[in-house]
Write an enzyme that holds these catalytic residues in place. Structure first.
Site, PDB file in Angstrom:
ATOM      1  N   HIS A   1     -13.677   5.952   1.029  1.00  0.00           N
ATOM      2  CA  HIS A   1     -12.533   6.408   1.817  1.00  0.00           C
ATOM      3  C   HIS A   1     -11.671   7.350   0.966  1.00  0.00           C
ATOM      4  O   HIS A   1     -11.863   7.454  -0.244  1.00  0.00           O
ATOM      5  CB  HIS A   1     -11.675   5.226   2.311  1.00  0.00           C
TER       6      HIS A   1
ATOM      7  N   HIS B   1       0.838  -1.205   0.000  1.00  0.00           N
ATOM      8  CA  HIS B   1       0.000   0.000   0.000  1.00  0.00           C
ATOM      9  C   HIS B   1       0.873   1.255   0.000  1.00  0.00           C
ATOM     10  O   HIS B   1       1.782   1.404   0.817  1.00  0.00           O
ATOM     11  CB  HIS B   1      -0.916  -0.021   1.224  1.00  0.00           C
TER      12      HIS B   1
ATOM     13  N   ASP C   1      -4.991   5.388   4.165  1.00  0.00           N
ATOM     14  CA  ASP C   1      -6.421   5.512   3.909  1.00  0.00           C
ATOM     15  C   ASP C   1      -7.120   6.167   5.102  1.00  0.00           C
ATOM     16  O   ASP C   1      -6.867   5.817   6.270  1.00  0.00           O
ATOM     17  CB  ASP C   1      -7.054   4.136   3.657  1.00  0.00           C
TER      18      ASP C   1
ATOM     19  N   HIS D   1      -7.806   7.937  -0.191  1.00  0.00           N
ATOM     20  CA  HIS D   1      -6.436   7.446  -0.243  1.00  0.00           C
ATOM     21  C   HIS D   1      -5.524   8.682  -0.342  1.00  0.00           C
ATOM     22  O   HIS D   1      -5.671   9.499  -1.246  1.00  0.00           O
ATOM     23  CB  HIS D   1      -6.234   6.541  -1.462  1.00  0.00           C
TER      24      HIS D   1
END
Length: 229
Positions: A201, A117, A121, A203
């Protein structure tokens, strides 16, 4: 009349004239002295009046100067406060959303990502106001990750004055466009779930360049700028 009587009468008249002259001289002297005393008293009175008047003028002048100095000092302090506030504003960073729950962190591995990742988030409902974390200029904005790929959905990238970049992805609505200058805390978009997303959400990434693959450790990036989340 005998010569002796005539002499005596003449002497008496001379004595009277002398006494009258002396009295007259005394009266004149008294008048002159009285006038002098009056003039002296008047002069002293005038001097006292002048002294009081001069003192009053001096006091007023001193007060006026003190007021002017106080006003100048107050203005200088106000100007210094403005400079300090402006400097503080320049140094201020904020989180990209005001209220949130933290989701996947930077570097997290899993089947959801081709690589680990690349950001942090912030779990928020669709339509949440997304804001610029710091002053900057928008260098990317649009669908397809603003050019970084479809996984990001609608995205924005901002260049900041320290040479770093921030990215905001999965947006439902973009409200800032390439070339636009934005201020710290200014709304630039609304959050969403576009692109490769498992739910609503934001990012968020801190980057060394505007492009995918240059992301910093997001937590450290924000901590270095005074933000802990």
């Amino acid at each position: 009349m005998s010569p002796r009587a005539i002499f005596r009468r003449s002497s008496l008249l001379s004595g009277r004239r002398a006494r009258v002259a002396v009295v007259a001289a005394g009266v004149s002297a008294s008048v002159v002295l009285g006038a002098g005393a009056a003039l002296a008293a008047e002069a002293a009175k005038s001097t006292d009046t002048l002294t009081v008047s001069s003192a009053a003028s001096l006091g007023a002048s001193v007060k006026a100067q003190a007021a002017a100095v106080e006003k100048a000092v107050t203005a200088e302090k106000a100007a210094a406060t403005k400079v300090t506030a402006a400097k503080a504003a320049e140094d201020t960073w904020v989180t990209p959303v005001a209220k949130y729950t933290l989701g996947a962190t930077f570097g997290r591995a899993g089947a959801l990502w081709t690589n680990n990742h690349s950001g942090q988030d912030f779990v928020v409902p669709t339509g949440t106001s997304v804001r610029a974390v710091h002053d900057g200029v928008v260098v990317k904005a649009g669908p397809n990750g603003g050019g970084d790929g479809p996984a990001y959905g609608n995205a924005i990238v901002i260049k900041h004055d320290d040479g770093s970049y921030t990215q905001y992805a999965h947006l439902s609505d973009i409200r800032a466009w390439i070339g636009e200058t934005v201020k710290t805390g200014e709304e630039i978009a609304l959050s969403g779930s576009t692109g490769n997303s498992t739910g609503p959400h934001l990012h968020f990434e801190g980057r060394s360049t505007p492009d995918y693959g240059s992301a910093y450790d997001t937590g450290r990036y924000m901590k270095d700028r005074g933000i802990r989340y």
